[in-house]
Write a protein that holds these residues in place. Structure first.
Motif, PDB file in Angstrom:
ATOM      1  N   LEU A 237       1.374   6.923 -13.177  1.00 34.11           N
ATOM      2  CA  LEU A 237       1.112   5.571 -13.673  1.00 34.11           C
ATOM      3  C   LEU A 237      -0.180   5.626 -14.472  1.00 34.11           C
ATOM      4  N   VAL A 238      -0.061   5.528 -15.776  1.00 33.38           N
ATOM      5  CA  VAL A 238      -1.226   5.550 -16.658  1.00 33.38           C
ATOM      6  C   VAL A 238      -1.748   4.117 -16.728  1.00 33.38           C
ATOM      7  N   CYS A 239      -3.046   3.935 -16.404  1.00 35.15           N
ATOM      8  CA  CYS A 239      -3.586   2.586 -16.225  1.00 35.15           C
ATOM      9  C   CYS A 239      -4.828   2.332 -17.063  1.00 35.15           C
ATOM     10  N   SER A 240      -5.003   1.061 -17.431  1.00 33.08           N
ATOM     11  CA  SER A 240      -6.239   0.604 -18.060  1.00 33.08           C
ATOM     12  C   SER A 240      -6.878  -0.405 -17.109  1.00 33.08           C
ATOM     13  N   VAL A 241      -8.162  -0.639 -17.303  1.00 32.19           N
ATOM     14  CA  VAL A 241      -8.864  -1.603 -16.454  1.00 32.19           C
ATOM     15  C   VAL A 241      -8.262  -2.975 -16.669  1.00 32.19           C
ATOM     16  N   TYR A 242      -8.034  -3.688 -15.580  1.00 30.27           N
ATOM     17  CA  TYR A 242      -7.483  -5.038 -15.659  1.00 30.27           C
ATOM     18  C   TYR A 242      -8.559  -5.957 -16.230  1.00 30.27           C
ATOM     19  N   PRO A 243      -8.202  -6.931 -17.070  1.00 32.21           N
ATOM     20  CA  PRO A 243      -9.209  -7.814 -17.674  1.00 32.21           C
ATOM     21  C   PRO A 243     -10.103  -8.471 -16.641  1.00 32.21           C
TER      22      PRO A 243
ATOM     23  N   PHE B 176      -2.582   7.410 -11.748  1.00 31.17           N
ATOM     24  CA  PHE B 176      -2.228   7.553 -10.335  1.00 31.17           C
ATOM     25  C   PHE B 176      -0.843   8.178 -10.267  1.00 31.17           C
ATOM     26  N   GLU B 177      -0.701   9.190  -9.421  1.00 36.22           N
ATOM     27  CA  GLU B 177       0.590   9.819  -9.186  1.00 36.22           C
ATOM     28  C   GLU B 177       1.122   9.314  -7.854  1.00 36.22           C
ATOM     29  N   VAL B 178       2.354   8.791  -7.857  1.00 31.05           N
ATOM     30  CA  VAL B 178       2.990   8.295  -6.639  1.00 31.05           C
ATOM     31  C   VAL B 178       4.417   8.830  -6.578  1.00 31.05           C
ATOM     32  N   MET B 179       5.049   8.683  -5.462  1.00 34.63           N
ATOM     33  CA  MET B 179       6.447   9.063  -5.328  1.00 34.63           C
ATOM     34  C   MET B 179       7.307   8.022  -6.054  1.00 34.63           C
TER      35      MET B 179
ATOM     36  N   SER C 229       0.841  -1.197   0.000  1.00 34.54           N
ATOM     37  CA  SER C 229       0.000   0.000   0.000  1.00 34.54           C
ATOM     38  C   SER C 229       0.874   1.244   0.000  1.00 34.54           C
ATOM     39  N   VAL C 230       0.535   2.193  -0.888  1.00 35.23           N
ATOM     40  CA  VAL C 230       1.256   3.461  -0.961  1.00 35.23           C
ATOM     41  C   VAL C 230       0.246   4.588  -1.122  1.00 35.23           C
ATOM     42  N   PHE C 231       0.656   5.793  -0.746  1.00 33.27           N
ATOM     43  CA  PHE C 231      -0.183   6.967  -0.950  1.00 33.27           C
ATOM     44  C   PHE C 231      -0.087   7.403  -2.407  1.00 33.27           C
ATOM     45  N   ALA C 232      -1.207   7.911  -2.936  1.00 29.12           N
ATOM     46  CA  ALA C 232      -1.258   8.317  -4.340  1.00 29.12           C
ATOM     47  C   ALA C 232      -2.268   9.436  -4.521  1.00 29.12           C
ATOM     48  N   ASN C 233      -2.214  10.043  -5.682  1.00 26.86           N
ATOM     49  CA  ASN C 233      -3.235  10.993  -6.123  1.00 26.86           C
ATOM     50  C   ASN C 233      -3.871  10.425  -7.377  1.00 26.86           C
ATOM     51  N   LYS C 234      -5.183  10.294  -7.369  1.00 28.60           N
ATOM     52  CA  LYS C 234      -5.911   9.814  -8.535  1.00 28.60           C
ATOM     53  C   LYS C 234      -6.158  10.991  -9.459  1.00 28.60           C
ATOM     54  N   LYS C 235      -5.896  10.774 -10.750  1.00 29.79           N
ATOM     55  CA  LYS C 235      -6.112  11.808 -11.749  1.00 29.79           C
ATOM     56  C   LYS C 235      -6.879  11.203 -12.921  1.00 29.79           C
ATOM     57  N   SER C 236      -7.449  12.050 -13.729  1.00 33.19           N
ATOM     58  CA  SER C 236      -8.097  11.586 -14.952  1.00 33.19           C
ATOM     59  C   SER C 236      -7.050  11.462 -16.054  1.00 33.19           C
TER      60      SER C 236
END
Length: 107
Positions: free
Chosen positions: A94-100, A58-61, A31-38
């Motif tokens: 971290l640019v993400c797509s929905v996991y299958p 998600f933006e993380v350190m 678990s890490v702290f993050a900022n959710k972005k569009s």
């Protein structure tokens, strides 16, 4: 900057199952702290042209990220990291797509 969200970074390795097939196996989540972005519009179209659909960023350190490829956010939402971007060397997006869906059982 406030870190408003918590995500689980999940390392994924490829192993052979009992039938000799290569399958993904989840490691121990962190678990890490993050900022959710569009996802930005430019990000969306670049990825869409490559056949993937970015859903969330998600933006993380940088120090917290160890090249994990799977993220859990919220109750049962899983995402795959499709691209990373760091402008200043301190934070990474971290640019993400929905996991299958067939792989959404979790670790």
């Amino acid at each position: 900057m406030l870190w408003r969200d918590v995500i689980d970074l999940i390392p994924v390795t490829v192993v052979k199952n009992g039938y000799g097939e290569e399958v993904e196996q989840d490691g121990i989540p962190r678990s890490v702290f993050a900022n959710k972005k569009s996802a930005r519009q430019s990000e969306f179209w670049q990825a869409y042209a490559a056949g993937v659909k970015p859903e969330i960023v998600f933006e993380v350190m940088v120090a917290d990220y160890n090249e994990e490829t799977k993220i859990k956010y919220g109750e049962n939402k899983y995402y795959r990291v499709i691209r990373t971007y760091s402008a200043n060397g301190e934070r990474i997006e971290l640019v993400c797509s929905v996991y299958p869906m067939e792989a959404q059982d979790g670790p």
